[in-house]
Structures are given as C-alpha cells and as structure tokens.
Design a protein around this motif. Structure first.
Motif, short mmCIF file in Angstrom:
data_model
loop_
_atom_site.label_atom_id
_atom_site.label_comp_id
_atom_site.label_asym_id
_atom_site.label_seq_id
_atom_site.Cartn_x
_atom_site.Cartn_y
_atom_site.Cartn_z
N TYR B 83 0.94 -1.30 0.32
CA TYR B 83 -0.36 -0.27 -0.49
C TYR B 83 1.45 1.12 0.56
O TYR B 83 0.41 2.52 -0.05
CB TYR B 83 -0.71 0.06 1.37
N VAL B 84 2.34 0.93 -0.50
CA VAL B 84 3.54 2.69 0.23
C VAL B 84 2.74 3.52 -0.78
O VAL B 84 2.62 4.83 -0.80
CB VAL B 84 4.64 1.72 0.56
N GLY B 85 2.22 3.17 -2.14
CA GLY B 85 2.63 3.63 -3.41
C GLY B 85 1.42 5.43 -2.93
O GLY B 85 1.77 6.00 -2.85
N GLY B 86 0.34 4.32 -2.79
CA GLY B 86 -1.24 5.02 -2.40
C GLY B 86 -0.41 6.22 -1.30
O GLY B 86 -1.51 6.70 -1.36
N TYR B 168 9.68 5.10 -4.80
CA TYR B 168 9.69 3.66 -4.96
C TYR B 168 10.66 3.63 -4.86
O TYR B 168 11.85 2.71 -4.79
CB TYR B 168 9.04 4.55 -6.44
N ILE B 169 11.71 4.52 -4.99
CA ILE B 169 13.25 3.66 -4.27
C ILE B 169 13.20 3.39 -3.05
O ILE B 169 13.75 2.20 -2.84
CB ILE B 169 14.33 5.04 -4.15
N MET B 170 12.77 3.79 -2.49
CA MET B 170 12.53 3.07 -0.35
C MET B 170 12.03 2.00 -0.90
O MET B 170 12.63 0.62 -0.42
CB MET B 170 12.32 4.17 0.14
N ALA B 171 10.80 2.07 -1.67
CA ALA B 171 9.91 1.01 -0.88
C ALA B 171 10.72 -0.39 -2.05
O ALA B 171 11.02 -1.53 -1.60
CB ALA B 171 8.54 1.42 -1.74
N SER B 172 11.52 -0.34 -3.16
CA SER B 172 11.93 -0.99 -3.76
C SER B 172 13.26 -1.54 -3.06
O SER B 172 13.38 -3.24 -2.74
CB SER B 172 12.99 -0.66 -4.98
N GLY B 173 13.53 -1.14 -2.04
CA GLY B 173 14.09 -2.35 -0.58
C GLY B 173 13.55 -2.97 -0.21
O GLY B 173 13.81 -4.11 0.70
N TYR B 174 12.37 -2.78 0.17
CA TYR B 174 11.18 -3.15 0.42
C TYR B 174 10.96 -4.68 -0.06
O TYR B 174 9.93 -5.84 -0.30
CB TYR B 174 10.42 -2.65 0.79
N GLY B 175 11.33 -4.54 -1.64
CA GLY B 175 11.06 -5.85 -2.44
C GLY B 175 9.57 -5.60 -3.31
O GLY B 175 9.06 -6.52 -2.98
N ASN B 177 7.67 -4.19 -6.02
CA ASN B 177 7.51 -3.71 -7.68
C ASN B 177 7.04 -2.28 -8.23
O ASN B 177 6.12 -1.98 -7.71
CB ASN B 177 7.76 -5.55 -8.59
N PRO B 178 7.40 -1.79 -9.83
CA PRO B 178 6.71 -0.95 -9.88
C PRO B 178 5.57 -0.75 -10.49
O PRO B 178 4.71 -0.47 -10.02
CB PRO B 178 7.56 -0.55 -10.93
N THR B 179 4.76 -1.98 -10.57
CA THR B 179 3.78 -2.55 -10.67
C THR B 179 2.55 -2.85 -9.40
O THR B 179 1.57 -1.62 -8.94
CB THR B 179 3.68 -3.79 -11.29
N MET B 180 3.51 -3.04 -8.23
CA MET B 180 2.82 -3.20 -7.49
C MET B 180 2.43 -2.03 -6.63
O MET B 180 1.54 -0.99 -6.15
CB MET B 180 3.26 -3.86 -5.79
N TYR B 181 3.55 -1.13 -6.93
CA TYR B 181 4.03 0.35 -5.73
C TYR B 181 2.98 1.57 -6.81
O TYR B 181 1.93 1.94 -6.24
CB TYR B 181 5.32 0.52 -6.15
N LEU B 182 2.73 1.36 -8.60
CA LEU B 182 1.45 2.21 -9.08
C LEU B 182 0.21 1.75 -8.88
O LEU B 182 -0.82 2.81 -8.30
CB LEU B 182 1.73 2.04 -10.16
#
Ligand SMILES: Nc1ncnc2c1ncn2[C@@H]1O[C@H](COP(=O)(O)OP(=O)(O)O)[C@@H](O)[C@H]1O
Ligand SMILES: [Mg+2]
Lengths: 250, 257
Positions: B83-86, B168-175, B177-182
C-alpha cells in the motif's frame, strides 16, 4: 499667464504620520519662468515635486496641471496631462533591469506609436544631447553618478515635455559634473523648456533660474528674484545665503 | 499593553488588510486589459517559476522518500507494504506537495518579488514609471501574478511526480515492484484529489504574488526598509499558505459531503 500654461498648487497641506511637511502652500510654475525651490535637507522639497506630479495625495488643497485639476482623480484620468511634465529624480531613478537605450526610449516603446528604428534615432539624439552616446548599451549599474543623471535627463527629454523638474540635480557631483548639468539646463531653457529645480545648491540655482521660493518649516517664507532674495531681511533666508555662527545647530 | 496600543495595532492590521485586498481587486480588474506585457510575463515566469524547479524537485524527492520510509515501517507488521505507493501519493498530492512547494517558493520567490519591487520604490523607479504614464499594476503586478498562477501548479506537479519516484526508491528496498507500487495509488485516490492538489497551489501562488507585490510596493525607508519588507513578505505569505491550506481542505471536504 496663470491660465492653461502653468502648474499650480493651491492651499496645499501634506503631512506624514502626523508631521506637517507642507501647510497652506501656494505655488505656481508658469510656462517660460524657470524657478528654483530652496530649502534645507528634509524640508520637503522632493515632496513638493511629487505632489505636483500627483504621485502623492495631499490632505487638503489641490494641484492643477494646465486646466485640469488632478487632485482626487485616478491616475488614468490625468496621466495624459501629466505627460507634459518630465522629472529627473535625485538618484536618476533609471530602471536597472533595462539598458540605457531602453531607459531613454521607455515611454516611446510603451506608447508603441513609433517603429524601433525611429525610437533608436530619437534615443541616440537625446543621448548625444547630454553627451553620453557611448553608454547606449550599458546598464545603469555600470554608470557613474554624473552619467546616471545625464541619462535621466535624456530620458526626460525623449518624451518632449514642456516642463522639466529637477530634484537636486547637482548634489553629489564633482565641479565638472555640476557645470555639465548647469549647462544642460541652460540649453534646455534655450529650447523653450521650463525648468523647476529643487536644491540647496545656490550657485546652480542662481545660474539657472529667474525666481526663487524659499521653503522653511512647511511654509513658503520667501518668493522673488535673486536681487530680492539678497536684499531680503528674513533671517532664515540670510542664514541660508551666508551661514554664520548663529546658524550652528539651529 | 494598554487599550490604545491594541487599538493602534488593530487599526494598522485592518489598514494593511484593506490595502492588500484593494491591490488584489485592482490587479484582477486590470489583468485582462491591455497592454499585457508578454515579455515581462515570460521573464517573470522564467525567473520566478522555472528557476524554482530544482529546489521543488529536491523537496519532493526527500519528502517522498521519508514518507515512504515512515509508511513502510508502519505497514510492515501488517504485511501491507504494497500500500506504500498509495499512502505516499495521497499525502504528497493532497497535502505536502502543494504546501511544501509553495513554502519553498514563498521563501525563494516571495522575498525576491518584494526585494525587487521594494528597491524600485525606494530608488524612485516606481515613481518614474508612473510619470512615464505606465500603470504599475499592469506593468509590475499583473505579470508576476500570472507567472505565479501558472508556475506554482506546474512546480507542485513536478514535486509530486518526483516524490512518487522517491517513494519507489525506498519501496524497492522492501521488495516492492513498480506495478505493485503504482497499483496502490488508485486504491487511495480519486481523480478529484488530483484536481484539489492543483487548485491549492494555484491559490497559494496568488497569495505569494499578491503579498510579495503588496509588501514590496509599500516599502519605505531605504535599504533597511527593503530588508524588512522581504522578511515580512516571507513570513506573511508562509503563514497565509498554512492557514489557507486548512480552509481550502475544509471547503473541499464539505463539498464532497
Ligand atoms: N514615506 C515617508 N514616511 C515618513 N516620513 C517621510 C516620508 N517621506 C518623506 N518623509 C519626511 O518628509 C520630509 C521631507 O522629505 P523630502 O521631501 O524628501 O525632503 P527634501 O527633499 O527637502 O530633502 C523629511 O523630513 C522626511 O523625513
Ligand atoms: Mg529630496
């Protein structure tokens, strides 16, 4: 004379923050009679010029340019009338984001009636009149104090005004600079411009004006010619002409 | 403090408020009248808007990163890190993007407008312009207002975009991926949020420009006066931004029902 071709101030009072700068002040500048207003620093000389131009609103009394009374009117109403007057501010007040050429041609560019080529011709002519043609593409920050004032005079001339106001044009200049400004003013008068200068520089005043007004503590205490002024028995005027020990710290 | 002092302060305050509104009203009345001073507008847009791009993007980047970091720490125990992207998007686009970009611009540009106009006042350049027949509201205020109204939403959009990237840079550290993020973004936001996120900076741009111009044009007392004015303009416009952020949000909430 005091019909349509004059700038008048009638029963004018002006104060800032409760302090009276001018009180019941009457003044008339007729076309063709060059005048100087004398007074110590802080007497309100600059304020008089700004009131005459409608840049400051008086508390009471009125200012008329020709047949038009400008007091209480919005600027858009009298701005055409005011274009008969140009002013050379004390520090020149050149627009520092523009070159000297753009400064001098400012009003012509704004009015947009002439082509760029025509404007440049006028700008060059005015700059050569004041003797700083070489400064055309410089910025005001690159000019000396004396050059700034001369460019400011060129800017005042570009609009071809009938009346030109000078706010302490010689203050802070070296003797050659003072001579230059004096000479310019005399040449302008010869061309039919009427000048009104405010200053505390007596030599320049006597060299360029026929009539003198003396401002002291918000009031006019003397009005007349050089001879009348020298003969005047008003103590403040005498002190101004020839400071003596009594004038220390008054 | 006795009553006379309070009285004087209140009178001053209301006089300033009245002056501010009078200038704003005059500007609105004249902003669509000739001459438009396109060149001045372009210069101001470049000077006030484009030059603030880097600082707004930098603000967005780090704010996005820190928001993501905080969210991730909170969401991890619930296994809800996707949910981090949201969460980043909703806080940045609705609140932090507009407010932070506007505060940066208020500091950088509000003071610059005030100092420039203030210097023109104390060196009598404004008087000289008036004598030349120029309407200073049209010439000096309107182009700056237009530049800010256009620039600030764009700067905010840039800050928002970069903040999502930072998140996203931070989120990628938690595994993640861009699709999930968006994908997380529309779960938290609707289109109206995006509009609100752009209406706010437009309004803040108006506050910054009008305050900068009003304080600048009312400068008195030489170089010291210019310094004081610049300081005052930054403080007043920053406070106004924070106040009106609340009021605007409240209005948006009410209208949504
Ligand atoms: N905006 C202002 N606020 C407060 N005092 C002012 C302001 N403008 C002018 N004054 C005061 O008015 C007086 C006259 O100013 P000015 O006309 O500039 O004098 P002068 O040109 O004769 O030296 C000065 O004493 C100055 O302190
Ligand atoms: Mg003066």
């Amino acid at each position: 004379m005091s019909g349509s071709d004059s700038i008048r101030m009638e029963k004018l009072s002006y104060s800032v923050g409760g302090r009276k700068i001018l009180e019941d002040f009457d003044f008339c500048l007729d076309r063709g009679v060059n005048r100087t207003i004398l007074g110590v620093s802080g007497a309100g000389k600059t304020t008089i010029l700004k009131l005459l131009l409608g840049l400051l609103p008086p508390q009471s009394g009125r200012v008329c340019i020709g047949d038009v009374c400008i007091t209480g009117q919005p600027e858009s109403i009298f701005s055409e009338q005011r274009k008969r007057i140009a002013i050379v501010f004390q520090g020149g007040a050149l627009f520092d984001s523009m070159t000297v050429g753009e400064n001098v041609g400012y009003r012509l560019f704004e009015e947009g009636r002439l082509s760029e080529g025509e404007i440049e011709g006028i700008v060059r002519e005015k700059l050569s009149f004041v003797g700083v043609e070489e400064a055309l593409n410089l910025y005001p920050a690159e000019l000396s104090g004396g050059m700034k004032k001369r460019v400011a005079i060129a800017r005042a001339l570009a609009a071809n005004p009938d009346f030109i106001f000078f706010d302490e044009p010689t203050t802070g200049l070296d003797p050659i600079g003072v001579y230059n400004i004096c000479n310019l003013m005399q040449r302008l008068q010869a061309e039919g411009k009427t000048t009104l200068m405010v200053t505390h520089d007596l030599a320049t005043a006597f060299a360029t004006s026929e009539r003198f007004t003396f401002l002291h503590q918000a009031r006019m205490i003397f009005e007349g010619t050089e001879a009348e002024m020298r003969a005047s028995t008003i103590p403040e005027v005498q002190q101004f002409l020839q400071p003596t020990k009594e004038s220390l710290f008054v | 403090m006795n009553i006379a002092v309070i009285d004087k302060i209140m009178l001053n305050f209301f006089a300033e408020l009245q002056g501010w509104f009078a200038l704003a009203a005059t500007t609105f009345a004249r902003v669509f009248r000739r001459p438009y001073y396109y060149r001045e507008f372009a210069v101001q847009f470049d000077k006030l808007g484009f030059s603030s791009l880097f600082i707004c993007m930098l603000t967005g980047l780090f704010t996005g990163m820190v928001m993501a970091l905080q969210a991730l720490v909170q969401l991890k125990p619930f296994a809800a890190t996707s949910y981090v992207g949201g969460m980043v998007a909703v806080t940045m686009i609705k609140e932090l993007g507009p407010v932070l970009a506007s505060l940066m611009v208020a500091g950088r540009v509000g003071s610059a407008i005030t100092a420039e106009l203030g210097t023109m006042v104390v060196t009598e350049q404004v008087d000289a312009m008036r004598v030349e027949g120029t309407d200073i509201v049209k010439r000096l205020v309107a182009p700056r207002l237009k530049a800010m109204l256009l620039a600030l939403p764009l700067l905010t959009a840039a800050a928002d975009a970069v903040s999502l990237l930072g998140g996203y840079i931070m989120a990628s550290g938690y595994g993640i991926n861009p699709t999930m993020y968006l994908k997380g973004i529309p779960q938290f936001m609707v289109f109206q949020d995006l509009i609100e996120g752009l209406v706010k900076p437009t309004f803040f741009g108006f506050l910054i420009a009008m305050t900068g111009c009003y304080v600048g044009l009312n400068t008195r007392g030489g170089a010291e006066g210019v310094g004081n004015s610049a300081k005052q303009a930054v403080v007043v416009s920053s406070v106004l931004i924070l106040m009106f952020d609340f009021f605007l949000t409240k209005i948006f909430v009410v209208f949504r029902g």
